[in-house]
Design a protein around this motif. Structure first.
Motif, PDB file in Angstrom:
ATOM      1  N   HIS A   1       0.636  -1.251   0.195  1.00 51.00           N
ATOM      2  CA  HIS A   1      -0.072   0.133  -0.104  1.00 51.00           C
ATOM      3  C   HIS A   1       0.861   1.354   0.016  1.00 51.00           C
ATOM      4  O   HIS A   1       0.592   2.048  -0.900  1.00 51.00           O
ATOM      5  N   ALA A   2       1.791   1.414   1.067  1.00 48.20           N
ATOM      6  CA  ALA A   2       2.668   2.619   1.108  1.00 48.20           C
ATOM      7  C   ALA A   2       3.697   2.797   0.045  1.00 48.20           C
ATOM      8  O   ALA A   2       3.582   3.563  -0.767  1.00 48.20           O
ATOM      9  N   LYS A   3       4.454   1.785   0.252  1.00 46.75           N
ATOM     10  CA  LYS A   3       5.640   1.568  -1.122  1.00 46.75           C
ATOM     11  C   LYS A   3       5.035   1.683  -2.539  1.00 46.75           C
ATOM     12  O   LYS A   3       5.440   2.404  -3.231  1.00 46.75           O
ATOM     13  N   GLY A   4       4.073   0.835  -2.472  1.00 48.60           N
ATOM     14  CA  GLY A   4       3.355   0.897  -4.081  1.00 48.60           C
ATOM     15  C   GLY A   4       2.891   2.122  -4.453  1.00 48.60           C
ATOM     16  O   GLY A   4       2.885   2.459  -5.542  1.00 48.60           O
ATOM     17  N   SER A   5       2.216   2.868  -3.721  1.00 50.59           N
ATOM     18  CA  SER A   5       1.729   4.165  -4.041  1.00 50.59           C
ATOM     19  C   SER A   5       3.231   5.352  -4.210  1.00 50.59           C
ATOM     20  O   SER A   5       3.078   5.981  -5.370  1.00 50.59           O
ATOM     21  N   PHE A   6       3.906   5.044  -3.607  1.00 52.20           N
ATOM     22  CA  PHE A   6       5.153   5.959  -3.627  1.00 52.20           C
ATOM     23  C   PHE A   6       5.900   5.587  -5.069  1.00 52.20           C
ATOM     24  O   PHE A   6       6.176   6.501  -6.069  1.00 52.20           O
ATOM     25  N   LEU A   7       6.073   4.297  -5.154  1.00 55.68           N
ATOM     26  CA  LEU A   7       6.704   3.708  -6.444  1.00 55.68           C
ATOM     27  C   LEU A   7       6.165   4.125  -7.688  1.00 55.68           C
ATOM     28  O   LEU A   7       6.688   4.701  -8.738  1.00 55.68           O
ATOM     29  N   GLY A   8       4.604   3.897  -7.461  1.00 51.29           N
ATOM     30  CA  GLY A   8       4.011   4.150  -8.620  1.00 51.29           C
ATOM     31  C   GLY A   8       3.782   5.497  -9.020  1.00 51.29           C
ATOM     32  O   GLY A   8       3.974   5.913 -10.353  1.00 51.29           O
ATOM     33  N   THR A   9       3.591   6.299  -8.163  1.00 53.98           N
ATOM     34  CA  THR A   9       3.563   7.905  -8.405  1.00 53.98           C
ATOM     35  C   THR A   9       4.951   8.370  -8.924  1.00 53.98           C
ATOM     36  O   THR A   9       4.984   8.926  -9.979  1.00 53.98           O
ATOM     37  N   LYS A  10       5.926   7.952  -8.265  1.00 46.34           N
ATOM     38  CA  LYS A  10       7.406   8.164  -8.771  1.00 46.34           C
ATOM     39  C   LYS A  10       7.540   7.675 -10.255  1.00 46.34           C
ATOM     40  O   LYS A  10       8.262   8.771 -10.999  1.00 46.34           O
ATOM     41  N   ASN A  11       7.411   6.900 -10.533  1.00 50.62           N
ATOM     42  CA  ASN A  11       7.354   6.092 -12.141  1.00 50.62           C
ATOM     43  C   ASN A  11       6.467   6.774 -13.137  1.00 50.62           C
ATOM     44  O   ASN A  11       6.857   6.936 -14.141  1.00 50.62           O
TER      45      ASN A  11
END
Ligand code: NAD
Length: 257
Positions: A121-131
């Protein structure tokens, strides 16, 4: 004019959109987006159901591609964004719907459970947004919708790490929204209450647990996946162009009390 005409959308956790089976939020959103004219890229770790969902959307006349994406892997995010760039040259919407839940108290929560919840949830949101940002920049803007939960707004007697991770999504959306608003990239979190999806299904074998939850819902019923998908559609479309950095509960009134 369709509401997402010509837009390219990447949806995580989108495999649960198979006709005749319990629909998940990602799958229901992918189906609705396709009906509204989007070019939909469905992603998940469940490749069999993901491929089937995409094939069914195409059979219904929509444009859909399935790609494998474990949202906890930065390398896989890079590969997927690269594939979308080659396919469409840009990206207009990212919906992060992948999710897992472990119903454990603080003391029952293992380090492994904590790490998995935070990663998806948290890292997935960050990685998705960043990429996604560099490709959205090429599209001169975009909309990112993080599917959090009422668990990101209020506490309950269980699901400790899920609550913490869903709360992180809410705050991450706000800081990303502030940072990228000048480039026309909007980021919002939505907070569904109890919705009848494959994630909720195991609880239905315990009618008492369901009744306990429904007793706290002013509208007195569970949500349907498509009801959540319509909010995601609004946020992904230009109709919501003045909305960024906010959290929207969609919970039958659960958090109004
Ligand atoms: N159903 C509810 O009542 C409810 C309420 C509030 C929030 N939510 C949230 O909505 C989102 C969708 O939930 P749902 O109810 O549709 O569940 P679901 O189980 O139907 O769908 C979740 C999907 O995420 C996929 N997934 C799991 N781990 C992944 C990973 N590492 N990488 C990529 N995909 C992965 C699963 O394969 C599955 O297809 C979740 O984030 C969930 O926490 C659900």
């Amino acid at each position: 004019m369709l509401r997402l005409e010509g837009k390219v959308a990447l949806i995580t956790g989108a495999a649960t959109g198979v006709e005749g089976k319990a629909m998940g939020l990602g799958g229901a959103t992918a189906r609705l987006f396709a009906r509204e004219g989007a070019k939909v890229v469905l992603t998940d770790v469940n490749d069999e159901m993901g491929e089937l969902t995409a094939a069914q959307i195409r059979a219904d006349g929509g444009e859909a591609t399935y790609l494998h994406l474990d949202v906890t892997s930065e390398g896989e995010w890079g590969n997927n964004i690269g594939a979308i760039e080659r396919l469409y040259g840009g990206l207009d919407a990212l919906v992060h719907s992948a999710g897992v839940t472990f119903r454990t108290t603080v003391e029952e929560t293992t380090e492994k459970i904590w790490d998995v919840e935070m990663a998806v949830h948290a890292k997935g949101s960050f990685l998705g947004t960043k990429n996604a940002i560099p490709l959205m920049r090429k599209s001169l803007g975009g909309s990112i919708v993080l599917i959090s939960s009422i668990a990101g707004l209020v506490g309950t007697p269980s699901s400790t790490a899920y609550h913490a991770a869903k709360g992180a999504m809410r705050m991450f959306a706000k800081t990303a929204a502030v940072q990228y608003a000048p480039e026309g990239i909007r980021v919002n979190s939505i907070h569904p209450g109890f919705v009848m999806t494959p994630m909720f299904e195991p609880l239905t074998s315990n009618p008492e647990a369901v009744a306990q939850r429904l007793a706290k819902v002013p509208l007195g019923r569970m949500g349907q996946p498509e009801e959540i998908a319509y909010l995601v559609l609004f946020l992904a479309s230009d109709e919501s162009r003045f909305i960024t950095g906010t959290e929207i509960p969609i919970d039958g009134g659960y958090t109004a009390q």
